[in-house]
Every structure is written in C-alpha cells, then in structure tokens.
Design a protein around this motif. Sequence first.
Motif: not given
Length: 455
Positions: A25, A28, A37, A69, A72, A79-80, A89
Amino acid sequence: MSTDLTTLVLPDGELVTEPPVLAEYRLNPYTQETAAEGQPIAVVFATSVADVQTTLQFATTHHIPVVTQGARTSIANGAAGLDGSILLNLSRLNHIVALQPENQTAVVEAGVLNGDLDQAAREVGYFYAPDPGSKPISTIGGNIATNAGGMASLKYGTTRENVLGLKVVLADGRLLELGGATFKNNASYDLTDLFIGSEGTLGVVVEATVRLRPIPFGDTVTGLATFADVHALTHAVQVLQASGVNPSMLEVLNRVSIEALDEYEGIDLGGRGEQALLIFQLDVAVAGALDLVDDLLRKAGAQTIDVTSDPARTATIIKIRQDIFAAGAQYGRLIVEDIAVPLGQLAIVADRAEAIAAKHGQRLLLLGHAGDGNLHPDIILESKDGALPAETQAYIDELLPFVISIGGTVSAEHGIGTIKKKWVPQQLSPAVQTLQQQIKAVFDPTGILNPGRKF
Ligand SMILES: Cc1cc2nc3c(=O)[nH]c(=O)nc-3n(C[C@H](O)[C@H](O)[C@H](O)COP(=O)(O)OP(=O)(O)OC[C@H]3O[C@@H](n4cnc5c(N)ncnc54)[C@H](O)[C@@H]3O)c2cc1C
C-alpha cells in the motif's frame, strides 16, 4: 523510536501493520517515474466517518503524517507512503448513500468507484459525467482530490464542475459540511471548490454530493478521423470547437499511440500508415450536425472518417482510448506528462513536443484531450524502473518551461503529487505560493496531511 499504536482504537481488521500490506500500500503502482516512497507505520482501512475522525485525531496528537488514499491510481505519486506515516485508505468507505433523480444528484461515500456511481446513475436514467481513463478503478474521493478530468470534460467539465457539496474531516477530527445539493450557492467563500484538487493536503473527503446528468436524447455518434499529422489534427479540433456542434469528446492520438494500441489490443487502427487519429463524439447529434462535422473535418484535411452509432462499437472505441496508458507501458514504462495550454497554442505545443522529443532521441506517445487543450506528451522507456535517463529528463526540462512560457500549466488533471512539485515555483509567483502555504496552515496547522506534496 517506534510509535505506540495501541491507543488508536478502531474496529477489528481496520488497523493493519503487517509488513507485506505496508509494502503493497505504500506504492502508487501506476506512477512510473521513479519517486521516493517512504515507509509507513500502518494502513487504516476506514469504513466509517468516525474511523477517519479517530485516525486523524490520533495522528494530530502524535504528530504523525497521514497520506489519504483512494484506489492509488495516482500518476503523480500523490498517494504513496511517507516515512512514519499512516496510510488512511478509504476504499472500503464505499457506499452510494442516495441517488436523487429529482435533484439530479447523488450522495456517495469517498471510496465509491467512479464507474460504479455512473452505472448506478444510468439505471435511473442519468449518468455521472467525469470520466478519467481510470473510471472503472478510481474513487470519487480521489477524483475530487485531484480534480480529475477525462474525455467528457470537454462538454461537462472536470470533477470540479460536477461536485456540489462535500463532507470533509479536518486534521483535528472536525467534520465539515460544505456546499449542498443546489446548482448555485453563493453563501460564502467557496470552500467546496478549495478542497477539489487539494490532493489530500487540506482535509479528508469522506462524502460528496455530485451532479448527475440526464442521459442525452437520441443516438450518440462516435467517430474516428485520420490526419496527415498532429498539427493538421489540432487545426481540425479548433474548427470543430468553433462550429457550435458542441462535441462531447475530441481526443488525439499520434502515430506512436496508434501503433502501441494496435499491438496491445491486436487491432488495426494504423495499418495504412495513419499518422494522427482524432476520436470525436457528439452525444446529442441534432439533425444536420453529423453532416456538418463530416464537411468541416474533410475541409480541415481529414483523410478518412468513420462514424458509428452502434453502442457496442462505441464502447470498444472508448475502451481502446482508456487502454492507452497500458498500451504505452507494454514496452517498459510510460513517463506521463500532463500539460494544458490555451486552445490557440495547441498546434504550437504539439509541434514543440515532437521537436524536443526528436532532439533528445525520445519515443513520444502523444495523446490527450485535444478539445480541452490538454495533452499527454508521454515518453516510452524500455527500462521498467530506475532513474530517468538523462535524455528523458532533458526532454522534460525543455518542454515544461516552454509550456509555462506560453501560458500553460504543468498539471492539467493528474495533480502535482511529488512528481511535478519542482515545477510549481516556475508556474506560480512567490506571492501565490505563500498564500497557498497560509491556506494550508489554516486547515492543517500541524502540517500532518500529505506533507511535502502539492507544493
Ligand atoms: C489507466 C489510468 C488512466 C488515467 N486517466 C486519467 C484521466 O483521464 N484523467 C485524470 O484526471 N486522471 C487520470 N488518471 C489518474 C488517476 O486515476 C486520477 O488522479 C484519480 O483521480 C485518482 O483517484 P484514486 O482513487 O486512485 O486516488 P489516489 O491515487 O489514491 O489518490 C490521489 C490523490 O488524492 C488524495 N486523496 C485520495 N482520496 C482522497 C480523499 N477521500 N480525501 C482527500 N484526499 C484524497 C491522495 O492523497 C492523493 O493525493 C489515470 C490513471 C490511470 C492508472
């Protein structure tokens, strides 16, 4: 020092800290430009507004960054994961709360997929107009946070023009209700609009009231027209725009895009060496409109014109267009640009992108929403990952300042995220940047919401 998450109390299964889930998660997957990230500490799969409030209050108390998120699908790495962050999320906050045909509105939770809302609306005789290429897989919350566009923006506007009201949770956990279900609303500063396109930096959208449109009367006509080159095609786009036929779609694909789609889909769009393809649509084809379009396109240099009213063939054409990013990425990866220029500069910027790409030896997949002046002059790379080759970087470094210099923007619809951040100071004046930071501080005084993103 590791953060103690035991006081973050959420329903069973919502707070996940298992490394494989974090590893998945934090990425992205559709952002193909190498981007840093970070390592998040947890993912919260919120299923209620209360869960969002609890998470944000906890994060504010403990000064933990929060990355909201949706699905993604960000192409800007917006949204990383960030180091030490909670990934909030919203993909499970996904109920259509109400379809209100009498108001021409729908109320949806943020995690509802755009395509699911559209399908539900169609069952009651309406549709949801914003149609990013990611329509089947991206969320309404993500679309709002990026002010997503798409093919239908030409006639129906971007997400912004289709959102009437929002419920938003601020960093301190306060729930705000903004706007409403009216098409007009001048009661105050338009805070609804401020949140649209704010990329998770001001608050978390948990619910939206969106505008539905009645399904147009009569047959939708969709067509393919070929041109000698993109320059000629952009001229035809301007002619159609000026004609008053009000097309609902004007999409451009260059030769590289045509070849990529042929290979990816196993079809034959470009077997006769077609250099530039225009996909056009009239969703309300009044008597005489199609003849006029045919005449205008031929006079503007169209080599072939092929139209259909068949719903199945129309769906195939739309699907082909939606697949272009995957088609480009089949060779390795696609470095996506997302520029918009004033309409009158469309031919100029298309020519310039081709020239700069040729100068730096880059394979240019040029496509986009030509009717909006929004082009994606993307570069195909054979390497699947790693830093950008110097020549690709040189292409970007030459193209984007040119776009800004002619009154364009480096981000039309995908957002700034982290990928486009370095260009913001070139596009916005210092005074405007300062004001943006001051606005951010009003909503998110401790700076926990998607820090380091957007500006
Ligand atoms: C194949 C493909 C085609 C695409 N075509 C288009 C296109 O035609 N037009 C277009 O505009 N984009 C397009 N995109 C880009 C992308 O799909 C959009 O940016 C989309 O709006 C992101 O939605 P998401 O749910 O995936 O959000 P995410 O990627 O999860 O998040 C995107 C941003 O929004 C923020 N965010 C997400 N949800 C919320 C929320 N509820 N509240 C506050 N902030 C939130 C995130 O923090 C992040 O900054 C495409 C992407 C793909 C993969």
